[in-house]
Enzyme design. Structure first.
Site, PDB file in Angstrom:
ATOM      1  N   ARG A  58       2.248   0.704   3.845  1.00  0.00           N
ATOM      2  CA  ARG A  58       1.528  -0.565   3.989  1.00  0.00           C
ATOM      3  C   ARG A  58       0.955  -1.003   2.651  1.00  0.00           C
ATOM      4  O   ARG A  58       1.084  -2.171   2.248  1.00  0.00           O
ATOM      5  CB  ARG A  58       0.399  -0.392   5.019  1.00  0.00           C
ATOM      6  CG  ARG A  58      -0.556  -1.581   5.125  1.00  0.00           C
ATOM      7  CD  ARG A  58      -1.728  -1.266   6.048  1.00  0.00           C
ATOM      8  NE  ARG A  58      -2.503  -0.130   5.567  1.00  0.00           N
ATOM      9  CZ  ARG A  58      -3.468  -0.206   4.646  1.00  0.00           C
ATOM     10  NH1 ARG A  58      -3.781  -1.377   4.107  1.00  0.00           N
ATOM     11  NH2 ARG A  58      -4.127   0.872   4.270  1.00  0.00           N
ATOM     12  N   ARG A  59       0.326  -0.078   1.951  1.00  0.00           N
ATOM     13  CA  ARG A  59      -0.246  -0.404   0.645  1.00  0.00           C
ATOM     14  C   ARG A  59       0.848  -0.678  -0.382  1.00  0.00           C
ATOM     15  O   ARG A  59       0.707  -1.566  -1.220  1.00  0.00           O
ATOM     16  CB  ARG A  59      -1.157   0.740   0.186  1.00  0.00           C
ATOM     17  CG  ARG A  59      -2.445   0.860   0.989  1.00  0.00           C
ATOM     18  CD  ARG A  59      -3.206   2.130   0.663  1.00  0.00           C
ATOM     19  NE  ARG A  59      -4.483   2.198   1.401  1.00  0.00           N
ATOM     20  CZ  ARG A  59      -5.134   3.327   1.635  1.00  0.00           C
ATOM     21  NH1 ARG A  59      -4.652   4.482   1.206  1.00  0.00           N
ATOM     22  NH2 ARG A  59      -6.276   3.313   2.329  1.00  0.00           N
TER      23      ARG A  59
ATOM     24  N   ARG B 113      -7.343  13.100  -5.355  1.00  0.00           N
ATOM     25  CA  ARG B 113      -6.751  11.823  -5.756  1.00  0.00           C
ATOM     26  C   ARG B 113      -7.560  11.162  -6.885  1.00  0.00           C
ATOM     27  O   ARG B 113      -6.993  10.629  -7.831  1.00  0.00           O
ATOM     28  CB  ARG B 113      -6.660  10.888  -4.549  1.00  0.00           C
ATOM     29  CG  ARG B 113      -5.772  11.419  -3.434  1.00  0.00           C
ATOM     30  CD  ARG B 113      -5.609  10.403  -2.321  1.00  0.00           C
ATOM     31  NE  ARG B 113      -5.054  11.013  -1.118  1.00  0.00           N
ATOM     32  CZ  ARG B 113      -4.503  10.333  -0.120  1.00  0.00           C
ATOM     33  NH1 ARG B 113      -4.431   9.021  -0.176  1.00  0.00           N
ATOM     34  NH2 ARG B 113      -4.034  10.954   0.941  1.00  0.00           N
TER      35      ARG B 113
ATOM     36  N   LYS C  35      -7.682   5.808  12.218  1.00  0.00           N
ATOM     37  CA  LYS C  35      -6.437   5.284  11.645  1.00  0.00           C
ATOM     38  C   LYS C  35      -5.346   6.351  11.590  1.00  0.00           C
ATOM     39  O   LYS C  35      -4.170   6.029  11.455  1.00  0.00           O
ATOM     40  CB  LYS C  35      -6.668   4.690  10.255  1.00  0.00           C
ATOM     41  CG  LYS C  35      -6.954   5.694   9.156  1.00  0.00           C
ATOM     42  CD  LYS C  35      -6.958   5.009   7.799  1.00  0.00           C
ATOM     43  CE  LYS C  35      -7.155   6.012   6.677  1.00  0.00           C
ATOM     44  NZ  LYS C  35      -7.035   5.408   5.342  1.00  0.00           N
ATOM     45  N   ASP C  36      -5.729   7.638  11.698  1.00  0.00           N
ATOM     46  CA  ASP C  36      -4.759   8.737  11.687  1.00  0.00           C
ATOM     47  C   ASP C  36      -4.274   9.109  13.086  1.00  0.00           C
ATOM     48  O   ASP C  36      -3.395   9.962  13.221  1.00  0.00           O
ATOM     49  CB  ASP C  36      -5.372   9.988  11.048  1.00  0.00           C
ATOM     50  CG  ASP C  36      -5.686   9.805   9.568  1.00  0.00           C
ATOM     51  OD1 ASP C  36      -5.139   8.864   8.963  1.00  0.00           O
ATOM     52  OD2 ASP C  36      -6.478  10.598   9.037  1.00  0.00           O
TER      53      ASP C  36
ATOM     54  N   ARG D 294      -0.831  12.179  -2.762  1.00  0.00           N
ATOM     55  CA  ARG D 294      -1.312  12.925  -1.600  1.00  0.00           C
ATOM     56  C   ARG D 294      -2.513  13.774  -2.018  1.00  0.00           C
ATOM     57  O   ARG D 294      -2.837  13.909  -3.180  1.00  0.00           O
ATOM     58  CB  ARG D 294      -0.196  13.834  -1.056  1.00  0.00           C
ATOM     59  CG  ARG D 294       1.023  13.107  -0.493  1.00  0.00           C
ATOM     60  CD  ARG D 294       0.768  12.511   0.879  1.00  0.00           C
ATOM     61  NE  ARG D 294       0.168  13.458   1.799  1.00  0.00           N
ATOM     62  CZ  ARG D 294       0.825  14.431   2.453  1.00  0.00           C
ATOM     63  NH1 ARG D 294       2.120  14.577   2.269  1.00  0.00           N
ATOM     64  NH2 ARG D 294       0.193  15.232   3.286  1.00  0.00           N
ATOM     65  N   GLY D 295      -3.144  14.405  -1.027  1.00  0.00           N
ATOM     66  CA  GLY D 295      -4.300  15.254  -1.297  1.00  0.00           C
ATOM     67  C   GLY D 295      -5.581  14.624  -0.790  1.00  0.00           C
ATOM     68  O   GLY D 295      -5.607  13.479  -0.347  1.00  0.00           O
TER      69      GLY D 295
ATOM     70  N   CYS E 262       1.516   5.503  12.538  1.00  0.00           N
ATOM     71  CA  CYS E 262       0.558   5.469  11.439  1.00  0.00           C
ATOM     72  C   CYS E 262       1.218   5.327  10.079  1.00  0.00           C
ATOM     73  O   CYS E 262       0.555   5.048   9.091  1.00  0.00           O
ATOM     74  CB  CYS E 262      -0.289   6.739  11.451  1.00  0.00           C
ATOM     75  SG  CYS E 262      -1.130   7.076  13.002  1.00  0.00           S
TER      76      CYS E 262
END
Length: 304
Positions: free
Chosen positions: A129-130, A153, A81-82, A147-148, A240
């Site tokens: 997207r989320r 997280r 996905k990345d 992030r992280g 992405c």
């Protein structure tokens, strides 16, 4: 004994994924000595800026690709996905492993579901997207950038910085953290990222002997599904970091693909589904992209 070096990011999840690939590779080729080459990428270093503002998730690949070009690594392992929809010249996907859980996870200390969140709750995610899907389902909540790595997280959520966060189920399950998942967000009301849950190996086109070693790791069903999803995203000129989702399902020789495009500014979205022949995933991806364009995808994605 032949030594093969796998470039990887240094996060716990990336290392798990690369060790998993190494184990499968050594099982398929017992004479092979597989070594990991851990690296920190620019995407890992710039944690105070949203990915969408600094070039997207492709930032997680560049240093690994440079290592291959400079002869410091023979291949690289990524979360698919990345991976950008179009690889730079000279690189190719050597294998796509069997897909793990492709869905998103709702994580919270005090709430079992997204619906249970109180009005004005703070939810953490860095994904557009989320963010769009969250706002569509719960217009009242507040979204903060997150992030992280996974443990960072989760710690921020546990410390009360957020009422809830959204992460990928696959990463949590790979690290043995599946008990943190309170709710799986599933298709119908929630759509996953393109190729989410799939691990991919990237290699150099100029070294077919290296690429050939990974053939035994390729899962054909997963490959066909993610090819359809990525073809749709590529046709949409997506990357992405834009609010695009896709989910392909395979039933025998028939594949069904659903595509989703969101507008992060107006908080609206469109979706389209189609069925096609499983061994023609790019054609199905293009068909769904065309259906989305007909509904106004270009405007939502700011495509001229």
């Amino acid at each position: 004994m032949i030594t093969l070096r796998l470039a990887t990011r240094e996060s716990a999840l990336a290392l798990w994924q690369t060790q998993h690939v190494a184990a499968l590779l050594q099982a398929a080729h017992p004479a092979l000595n597989v070594q990991l080459v851990p690296m920190t990428t620019r995407g890992d270093q710039l944690l105070d800026v949203s990915l969408s503002k600094i070039g997207g998730k492709g930032l997680f690949l560049k240093e690994l690709e440079v290592a291959m070009l400079e002869g410091r690594a023979d291949a690289a392992v990524h979360s698919l996905k990345d991976v950008p929809m179009q690889l730079d010249a000279g690189f190719e996907l050597a294998a796509v492993l069997k897909r793990d859980n492709p869905f998103d996870a709702f994580i919270a200390n005090r709430y079992a579901t997204l619906d249970e969140l109180p009005v004005g709750a703070v939810v953490g995610t860095s994904s557009q997207r989320r963010q769009v899907q969250l706002k569509q389902l719960r217009p009242d909540i507040r979204i903060k950038d997150l992030r992280g790595n996974i443990n960072t997280r989760l710690a921020k959520c546990a410390n009360g910085d957020f009422d809830a966060i959204i992460l990928a189920c696959a990463g949590l399950e790979r690290l043995g953290l599946q008990e943190r998942i309170r709710q799986e967000l599933r298709p119908g009301s929630w759509w996953p990222a393109v190729a989410q849950g799939a691990i991919a190996v990237e290699s150099l086109s100029a070294k077919p002997e290296i690429t050939a070693l990974f053939a035994a790791l390729n899962d054909k069903t997963t490959e066909l599904r993610v090819r359809a999803e990525r073809a749709m995203n590529k046709a949409l000129h997506g990357s992405c970091q834009v609010p695009v989702a896709a989910y392909a399902e395979l039933d025998g020789d028939v594949m069904r693909l659903t595509g989703w495009v969101g507008d992060a500014t107006a908080i609206r979205s469109i979706s389209a589904s189609a069925e096609g022949v499983a061994n023609q995933p790019e054609a199905l991806g293009q068909e769904v992209a065309d259906m989305l364009f007909t509904q106004g995808a270009a405007e939502l994605l700011n495509i001229p």
